[in-house]
Design an enzyme around this catalytic site. Sequence first.
Site, PDB file in Angstrom:
ATOM      1  N   ARG A 121      48.455  16.988  21.775  1.00  0.00           N
ATOM      2  CA  ARG A 121      47.315  17.610  21.881  1.00  0.00           C
ATOM      3  C   ARG A 121      47.024  18.842  22.982  1.00  0.00           C
ATOM      4  O   ARG A 121      45.968  19.362  23.354  1.00  0.00           O
ATOM      5  CB  ARG A 121      45.980  16.954  21.762  1.00  0.00           C
ATOM      6  N   LYS A 143      49.054  34.513  23.794  1.00  0.00           N
ATOM      7  CA  LYS A 143      49.181  34.301  22.352  1.00  0.00           C
ATOM      8  C   LYS A 143      50.685  33.479  22.439  1.00  0.00           C
ATOM      9  O   LYS A 143      51.629  33.843  23.201  1.00  0.00           O
ATOM     10  CB  LYS A 143      49.527  35.628  21.646  1.00  0.00           C
ATOM     11  N   GLU A 185      57.567  49.166  24.682  1.00  0.00           N
ATOM     12  CA  GLU A 185      56.282  48.587  25.070  1.00  0.00           C
ATOM     13  C   GLU A 185      55.671  49.126  26.309  1.00  0.00           C
ATOM     14  O   GLU A 185      54.379  49.351  26.385  1.00  0.00           O
ATOM     15  CB  GLU A 185      56.172  47.140  25.258  1.00  0.00           C
ATOM     16  N   LYS A 227      48.445  45.570  30.845  1.00  0.00           N
ATOM     17  CA  LYS A 227      48.196  44.528  29.861  1.00  0.00           C
ATOM     18  C   LYS A 227      47.264  43.821  30.234  1.00  0.00           C
ATOM     19  O   LYS A 227      46.449  43.008  29.493  1.00  0.00           O
ATOM     20  CB  LYS A 227      49.648  43.981  29.552  1.00  0.00           C
ATOM     21  N   GLU A 237      41.160  39.712  20.804  1.00  0.00           N
ATOM     22  CA  GLU A 237      41.666  40.938  20.002  1.00  0.00           C
ATOM     23  C   GLU A 237      40.477  41.076  18.997  1.00  0.00           C
ATOM     24  O   GLU A 237      40.729  41.502  17.832  1.00  0.00           O
ATOM     25  CB  GLU A 237      43.045  40.631  19.425  1.00  0.00           C
ATOM     26  N   ARG A 241      41.799  45.198  22.974  1.00  0.00           N
ATOM     27  CA  ARG A 241      43.280  44.624  22.772  1.00  0.00           C
ATOM     28  C   ARG A 241      43.989  45.191  21.434  1.00  0.00           C
ATOM     29  O   ARG A 241      45.091  45.021  21.551  1.00  0.00           O
ATOM     30  CB  ARG A 241      43.063  43.177  22.777  1.00  0.00           C
ATOM     31  N   ASN A 245      48.354  47.653  19.627  1.00  0.00           N
ATOM     32  CA  ASN A 245      49.254  47.607  18.535  1.00  0.00           C
ATOM     33  C   ASN A 245      49.622  49.270  17.904  1.00  0.00           C
ATOM     34  O   ASN A 245      50.372  49.370  17.051  1.00  0.00           O
ATOM     35  CB  ASN A 245      48.298  47.357  17.090  1.00  0.00           C
ATOM     36  N   HIS A 248      52.770  49.892  16.097  1.00  0.00           N
ATOM     37  CA  HIS A 248      53.302  48.461  15.565  1.00  0.00           C
ATOM     38  C   HIS A 248      52.900  48.534  14.181  1.00  0.00           C
ATOM     39  O   HIS A 248      53.987  47.939  13.266  1.00  0.00           O
ATOM     40  CB  HIS A 248      52.672  47.097  16.427  1.00  0.00           C
ATOM     41  N   HIS A 252      56.367  47.720  12.293  1.00  0.00           N
ATOM     42  CA  HIS A 252      56.546  46.503  11.361  1.00  0.00           C
ATOM     43  C   HIS A 252      57.116  46.917  10.087  1.00  0.00           C
ATOM     44  O   HIS A 252      58.127  45.962   9.543  1.00  0.00           O
ATOM     45  CB  HIS A 252      55.186  45.589  11.543  1.00  0.00           C
ATOM     46  N   HIS A 265      63.211  45.758  17.503  1.00  0.00           N
ATOM     47  CA  HIS A 265      61.728  45.983  17.587  1.00  0.00           C
ATOM     48  C   HIS A 265      61.348  47.052  18.398  1.00  0.00           C
ATOM     49  O   HIS A 265      60.345  47.807  17.953  1.00  0.00           O
ATOM     50  CB  HIS A 265      61.120  44.615  18.253  1.00  0.00           C
TER      51      HIS A 265
END
Length: 364
Positions: A121, A143, A185, A227, A237, A241, A245, A248, A252, A265
Amino acid sequence: MNLPEEIEVAAKQSYPVYLGAALEELGDYLQSLPDKIQHILVISHKKVSDLYLERLVKGLEDYRVDLLTVPEGEEEKSLERLSRLTTAALDCGADRKTLVIALGGGVIGDLAGFFASAFMRGIRFLQVPTTLLAQVDSSIGGKVAVNHPAGKNILGAFYPPLAVWTDFSTLNSLPWNEVENGLAESIKHALIDDEDLFAFFETQADSIRQRDPAIWREMVTRSTSIKIRIVSQDEREQGIRRLLNLGHTFGHALETEMNYRGVTHGQGVSIGIVAASYLANAKGSLTLTEVERIKQLLQRYDLPTSIQKQDPQTLLRRMQTDKKNQGGRKILVLPQGIGQAVVSEDCTDEEILAAWHKIIVENN
Ligand SMILES: NC(=O)c1ccc[n+]([C@@H]2O[C@H](COP(=O)([O-])OP(=O)(O)OC[C@H]3O[C@@H](n4cnc5c(N)ncnc54)[C@H](O)[C@@H]3O)[C@@H](O)[C@H]2O)c1
């Protein structure tokens, strides 16, 4: 001793990021924590642990340390790997007091972080990012995730680390194609938030390409700070935030369409930034001169700004399934001049198609 710069990430559970830290000095930091640690599980790739474990454990002589290595690759961010890590951790006698150290790039950070979030946990974990992408991006923001056949990062959590311990010297061994992923990035951070940093990327391109240590230190520090600033304002987000993206959604779509082969990427993000820039130009928030400036900067780092042999309609359809979409509407981030960006919810399919057309070159 070269003292690292400490920046706090404000979050429900705040944590420090140590920039310019030395691997060997991590033990001193752990000693200073109020809740004592006895057992440490380092999760890494063999290649990375061969390079850096010896330096890391120099400072960890007072602890029982076990190393669990994971094969390379995005496909290792899986439930199967999580299950194997659990068995191996139990075999090492890991318990609720164990500290997990993620030593590696974004794959290790996401996997080890998700493991730590679920094991008994939730046990403590610390990020030691060793790729440029991990230092400026994935280690910051809490994340963590694994993939599922249905999609990337489908099973995940917000699970802040105890701290992020960033040793710039680990980047010396990073191959250039991996550097590019981080550069895409970092340039994105500059484009959405810091025109001065964008200009720094323009003027310091030669030094960056030659890996000048002082310039890299500045680049990583400034990019990471952006960041940190953004996720500190919006951990979950819901607002600002989302600007991260940029590039992206287009990227993607391209990566998925090409089955993650033929485009990395970083390359996907680079092409995506250019497509978003053309879209921003059509919407009136970016001049063509600024679009050219963005393209030229990406090209200086060998990042692609166009792609061959792709069907815009197919790519548009791919964008339909982006998990950032809301109520069928495509949510896109558009640059607003250099150093600012906005979230746009009103781009039409025709406008998006036109942007795809701009970056797809016909192959005669
Ligand atoms: N959690 C987040 O917020 C977030 C954000 C962005 C990306 N990500 C995730 O990050 C992952 C990509 O991370 P990445 O680009 O770091 O890739 P990666 O973790 O796969 O690392 C790339 C390669 O570099 C090698 N490597 C790592 N450090 C090295 C070093 N110092 N010297 C030499 N080689 C080294 C690795 O062994 C690997 O082969 C993706 O899974 C992506 O989903 C997560």
